[in-house]
Design a protein around this motif. Structure first.
Motif, PDB file in Angstrom:
ATOM      1  N   SER A   1       0.817  -1.216   0.000  1.00 12.04           N
ATOM      2  CA  SER A   1       0.000   0.000   0.000  1.00 12.04           C
ATOM      3  C   SER A   1       0.851   1.265   0.000  1.00 12.04           C
ATOM      4  CB  SER A   1      -0.945  -0.003   1.203  1.00 12.04           C
ATOM      5  OG  SER A   1      -0.197  -0.074   2.406  1.00 12.04           O
ATOM      6  N   VAL A   2       1.937   1.260   0.740  1.00 13.16           N
ATOM      7  CA  VAL A   2       2.754   2.478   0.840  1.00 13.16           C
ATOM      8  C   VAL A   2       4.219   2.255   0.511  1.00 13.16           C
ATOM      9  CG1 VAL A   2       1.215   3.580   2.518  1.00 13.16           C
ATOM     10  CG2 VAL A   2       3.119   2.199   3.327  1.00 13.16           C
ATOM     11  N   HIS A   3       4.605   1.036   0.231  1.00  5.41           N
ATOM     12  CA  HIS A   3       6.005   0.734  -0.045  1.00  5.41           C
ATOM     13  C   HIS A   3       6.215   0.462  -1.526  1.00  5.41           C
ATOM     14  CE1 HIS A   3       5.711   0.162   4.280  1.00  5.41           C
ATOM     15  NE2 HIS A   3       6.961   0.559   4.289  1.00  5.41           N
ATOM     16  N   ALA A   4       7.450   0.652  -1.967  1.00  6.14           N
ATOM     17  CA  ALA A   4       7.785   0.497  -3.381  1.00  6.14           C
ATOM     18  C   ALA A   4       7.943  -0.966  -3.780  1.00  6.14           C
ATOM     19  CB  ALA A   4       9.073   1.253  -3.700  1.00  6.14           C
ATOM     20  N   ARG A   5       8.509  -1.768  -2.866  1.00  6.17           N
ATOM     21  CA  ARG A   5       8.764  -3.162  -3.200  1.00  6.17           C
ATOM     22  C   ARG A   5       8.957  -3.951  -1.913  1.00  6.17           C
ATOM     23  NH1 ARG A   5      14.292  -4.434  -2.863  1.00  6.17           N
ATOM     24  NH2 ARG A   5      15.562  -2.617  -2.461  1.00  6.17           N
ATOM     25  N   TYR A   6       9.026  -5.258  -2.085  1.00  5.16           N
ATOM     26  CA  TYR A   6       9.301  -6.138  -0.956  1.00  5.16           C
ATOM     27  C   TYR A   6      10.310  -7.184  -1.395  1.00  5.16           C
ATOM     28  CZ  TYR A   6       6.310  -9.709  -3.095  1.00  5.16           C
ATOM     29  OH  TYR A   6       5.771 -10.639  -3.932  1.00  5.16           O
ATOM     30  N   VAL A   7      10.969  -7.780  -0.398  1.00  5.23           N
ATOM     31  CA  VAL A   7      11.884  -8.890  -0.652  1.00  5.23           C
ATOM     32  C   VAL A   7      11.699  -9.921   0.458  1.00  5.23           C
ATOM     33  CG1 VAL A   7      13.626  -7.454  -1.807  1.00  5.23           C
ATOM     34  CG2 VAL A   7      13.850  -7.916   0.623  1.00  5.23           C
ATOM     35  N   TRP A   8      11.912 -11.179   0.090  1.00  5.65           N
ATOM     36  CA  TRP A   8      12.037 -12.252   1.079  1.00  5.65           C
ATOM     37  C   TRP A   8      13.539 -12.454   1.251  1.00  5.65           C
ATOM     38  CZ3 TRP A   8       8.184 -13.875   3.980  1.00  5.65           C
ATOM     39  CH2 TRP A   8       6.873 -13.710   3.524  1.00  5.65           C
ATOM     40  N   ALA A   9      14.049 -12.059   2.399  1.00  6.47           N
ATOM     41  CA  ALA A   9      15.497 -12.084   2.631  1.00  6.47           C
ATOM     42  C   ALA A   9      15.861 -13.210   3.592  1.00  6.47           C
ATOM     43  CB  ALA A   9      15.954 -10.746   3.203  1.00  6.47           C
ATOM     44  N   PRO A  10      16.944 -13.937   3.285  1.00  6.73           N
ATOM     45  CA  PRO A  10      17.357 -15.023   4.176  1.00  6.73           C
ATOM     46  C   PRO A  10      17.816 -14.488   5.531  1.00  6.73           C
ATOM     47  CG  PRO A  10      18.986 -14.684   2.450  1.00  6.73           C
ATOM     48  CD  PRO A  10      17.837 -13.774   2.139  1.00  6.73           C
ATOM     49  N   LEU A  11      17.339 -15.137   6.573  1.00  9.96           N
ATOM     50  CA  LEU A  11      17.714 -14.742   7.937  1.00  9.96           C
ATOM     51  C   LEU A  11      19.213 -14.814   8.170  1.00  9.96           C
ATOM     52  CD1 LEU A  11      15.088 -16.249  10.369  1.00  9.96           C
ATOM     53  CD2 LEU A  11      15.892 -13.894  10.308  1.00  9.96           C
ATOM     54  N   ASP A  12      19.898 -15.693   7.474  1.00 12.89           N
ATOM     55  CA  ASP A  12      21.330 -15.845   7.705  1.00 12.89           C
ATOM     56  C   ASP A  12      22.163 -14.956   6.785  1.00 12.89           C
ATOM     57  OD1 ASP A  12      20.849 -17.148   5.359  1.00 12.89           O
ATOM     58  OD2 ASP A  12      21.715 -19.057   5.967  1.00 12.89           O
ATOM     59  N   GLY A  13      21.527 -14.093   6.019  1.00 12.03           N
ATOM     60  CA  GLY A  13      22.256 -13.209   5.110  1.00 12.03           C
ATOM     61  C   GLY A  13      22.637 -11.900   5.763  1.00 12.03           C
ATOM     62  N   ASP A  14      23.394 -11.091   5.031  1.00 17.80           N
ATOM     63  CA  ASP A  14      23.771  -9.753   5.481  1.00 17.80           C
ATOM     64  C   ASP A  14      22.670  -8.802   5.022  1.00 17.80           C
ATOM     65  OD1 ASP A  14      25.162  -7.630   6.532  1.00 17.80           O
ATOM     66  OD2 ASP A  14      26.416  -7.377   4.750  1.00 17.80           O
ATOM     67  N   LEU A  15      21.706  -8.553   5.897  1.00 15.89           N
ATOM     68  CA  LEU A  15      20.513  -7.813   5.526  1.00 15.89           C
ATOM     69  C   LEU A  15      20.736  -6.304   5.564  1.00 15.89           C
ATOM     70  CD1 LEU A  15      17.989  -9.977   7.553  1.00 15.89           C
ATOM     71  CD2 LEU A  15      18.594 -10.173   5.137  1.00 15.89           C
ATOM     72  N   PRO A  16      20.209  -5.581   4.571  1.00 11.76           N
ATOM     73  CA  PRO A  16      20.333  -4.124   4.547  1.00 11.76           C
ATOM     74  C   PRO A  16      19.274  -3.468   5.435  1.00 11.76           C
ATOM     75  CG  PRO A  16      19.246  -4.868   2.555  1.00 11.76           C
ATOM     76  CD  PRO A  16      19.597  -6.092   3.348  1.00 11.76           C
TER      77      PRO A  16
END
Length: 148
Positions: free
Chosen positions: A115-130
């Motif tokens: 509704s208000v965001h440009a995009r979404y991602v499914w990010a791995p929990l064990d990754g280096d998340l931004p």
């Protein structure tokens, strides 16, 4: 599952501490978490965030969690499993805010309707998340809770 008593205690502590409550939500899809991106209009790359919302006056925390997930993603919360942690910060208008984080179950992880965001991602929990350092700590708490 988070008990009504725990929700009440979290609300009471936020009120006593003079912080406005917000909720953040962890939606896990097989070791990947849903992160949202704001519309990027400036030269600095924005970090990703967890779905969430401001708790309305006299709104129970559990209702805010369900509402926030539905408003931001279109997903339906079926259960609130864990209170994962929280952190305090100052809002842009310098008011103290406490962001309370919960891990939830949803009826289905698709389709996502932003509704208000440009995009979404499914990010791995064990990754280096931004994400911010505060969100990183919340996700580490979650990882330790469900994958000790």
């Amino acid at each position: 599952m988070v008990s009504e008593l725990e929700f009440e205690e979290l609300s009471r502590r936020a009120e006593i501490d003079g912080t406005a409550p917000r909720v953040g939500v962890i939606i896990d899809r097989g070791g990947q978490v849903l992160l949202l991106a704001r519309h990027d209009t400036g030269p600095i790359k924005a970090t990703l965030k967890l779905p969430g919302t401001t708790v309305l006056p006299r709104e129970p925390l559990a209702e805010a969690v369900v509402r926030g997930v539905h408003e931001e993603t279109g997903l339906a919360v079926t259960g609130i499993r864990h209170h994962v942690g929280d952190f305090d910060y100052l809002s842009p208008d310098a008011r103290p805010v406490r962001r309370l984080h919960f891990a939830v179950d949803v009826a289905a992880t698709e389709p996502i309707r932003l509704s208000v965001h440009a995009r979404y991602v499914w990010a791995p929990l064990d990754g280096d998340l931004p994400v911010t350092s505060s969100i990183r700590r919340i996700l580490e708490n979650y990882r330790n809770l469900v994958h000790p």
